[in-house]
Design an enzyme around this catalytic site. Structure first.
Site, short mmCIF file in Angstrom:
data_model
loop_
_atom_site.label_atom_id
_atom_site.label_comp_id
_atom_site.label_asym_id
_atom_site.label_seq_id
_atom_site.Cartn_x
_atom_site.Cartn_y
_atom_site.Cartn_z
N LYS A 227 -3.01 4.34 -6.19
CA LYS A 227 -2.37 3.22 -6.90
C LYS A 227 -1.38 3.68 -7.97
CE LYS A 227 -5.43 -0.54 -5.78
NZ LYS A 227 -6.45 -1.50 -6.16
N ARG A 261 -13.15 2.49 -2.44
CA ARG A 261 -12.20 2.09 -1.40
C ARG A 261 -11.05 3.09 -1.41
NH1 ARG A 261 -7.67 -0.95 -1.12
NH2 ARG A 261 -7.37 -2.29 0.68
C1 7PJ Z 1 -8.04 -3.56 -3.52
C2 7PJ Z 1 -8.43 -4.38 -2.48
C3 7PJ Z 1 -8.99 -3.21 -4.53
C4 7PJ Z 1 -10.57 -4.51 -3.30
C5 7PJ Z 1 -6.34 -3.89 -2.26
C6 7PJ Z 1 -4.26 -1.27 -2.24
C7 7PJ Z 1 -3.84 -2.67 -2.58
N1 7PJ Z 1 -9.69 -4.86 -2.36
N2 7PJ Z 1 -7.36 -4.58 -1.70
N3 7PJ Z 1 -10.23 -3.72 -4.35
N4 7PJ Z 1 -6.72 -3.24 -3.36
N5 7PJ Z 1 -11.83 -4.97 -3.22
O1 7PJ Z 1 -4.77 -0.99 -1.18
O2 7PJ Z 1 -3.99 -0.39 -3.08
O3 7PJ Z 1 -8.73 -2.51 -5.51
S1 7PJ Z 1 -4.73 -3.87 -1.61
#
Ligand code: 7PJ
Length: 283
Positions: A227, A261
């Site tokens: 990020k 994640r």
């Molecule tokens: C996140 C997400 C996060 C959860 C995205 C990216 C942007 N879902 N979906 N947490 N970020 N739960 O993949 O950097 O931080 S999309």
């Protein structure tokens, strides 16, 4: 290893936490996602990526068909279903791996549940119309993420009275709404949403105080991989953020995150193994 691991009450607790940590591998099927921008938009490439992630030790695959990057354009429900559901079906038929669907649309959620999704991951924490009802009709796990504002404008001027308290209170309200609709507490996971309506300072404050979210008594998810909070600090573009991503994931896990994640599954699994080995030897 030559020396016997040590067993104390405190390291048993830490080990129990670390043994419980799951690596969620990101599979973006949007044409414009920020980090792998369309790379997995063809079916075969997406399946190959899933296979690789499984080889690398992934615990759950998170499929996203809507880009939530700052400034992203909205996708219709029909297009999102067409991107995500056929892939979900084929993954469930070919592999034995839990699948999470990253969506905020009730229609996508109900199709996902129908076709065997194991988790709903909603960056809008089930606030869109119909979402609470759809999820309440199943026993699926759901990740409620905090976001201030909406993707198109969320990075314009994020502000909080106290970032941790504000997010804790947001979750208290969302958890209450879920429970009122009949969603069981055991099904909930919470995520403070790194990068979603947060300045660089907010993001690092959240990571530093991540353990505060343990007060909610729910499993915590952290998504920091590649990020901007890493890119802006390190002045590195998306492909050069691996060291930053691993460091942040490890800090989050040490502070109580039980799902990370990530884009880089093999490297994250390795980092977690090192963390576990250290915990085993701590006296
Ligand atoms: C996140 C997400 C996060 C959860 C995205 C990216 C942007 N879902 N979906 N947490 N970020 N739960 O993949 O950097 O931080 S999309």
């Amino acid at each position: 290893m030559p020396i016997e691991p040590i067993s104390t009450e405190s390291n048993q607790k830490e080990l129990a936490h670390l043994n419980n940590v799951q690596v969620m591998g990101i599979l973006n099927v949007t044409p414009d996602s920020f980090s792998d921008g369309g790379r997995f938009s063809t079916f075969d490439a997406a399946l190959k990526q899933v296979e690789l992630m499984i080889e690398d030790g992934v615990d759950i695959v998170d499929i996203g068909g809507e880009s939530t990057r700052p400034g992203a354009i909205e996708v219709s429900e029909k297009d999102e279903i067409a991107r995500v559901i056929p892939l979900l079906k084929i993954i469930k038929s070919r592999f034995d791996i839990p699948v999470s669907i990253d969506t905020s649309k009730a229609g996508v959620m109900s199709e996902a549940i129908l076709h065997g999704a194991d988790m709903i991951n909603d960056v809008r924490a089930l606030q869109n119309e119909g979402c609470l009802d759809v999820v309440a009709q199943s026993h699926i796990s759901v990740c409620l993420m905090h976001m201030q504002g909406m993707p198109r404008t969320m990075q314009a001027s994020p502000h909080y009275k106290d970032i941790i308290d504000d997010i804790l209170s947001f979750f208290q309200h969302r958890i209450e709404s879920c429970e009122t609709k009949g969603i069981k507490r055991e099904c909930l996971i919470v995520d403070p949403g790194f990068g979603f309506g947060k300045t660089l300072q907010h993001n690092y404050q959240m990571l530093a105080d991540f353990a505060q979210f343990k007060k909610l008594n729910l499993p915590l998810l952290a998504g920091i991989s590649r990020k901007s909070m890493l890119g802006d600090l390190l002045n590195r573009d998306v492909k050069q953020r691996l060291s930053g991503s691993l460091t942040a994931a490890i800090v989050a896990v040490q502070q109580g995150a039980s799902i990370v994640r990530v884009h880089d599954v093999a490297e994250s699994v390795d980092a977690l193994k090192v963390l576990k080995a250290v915990a085993q030897y701590k006296s």
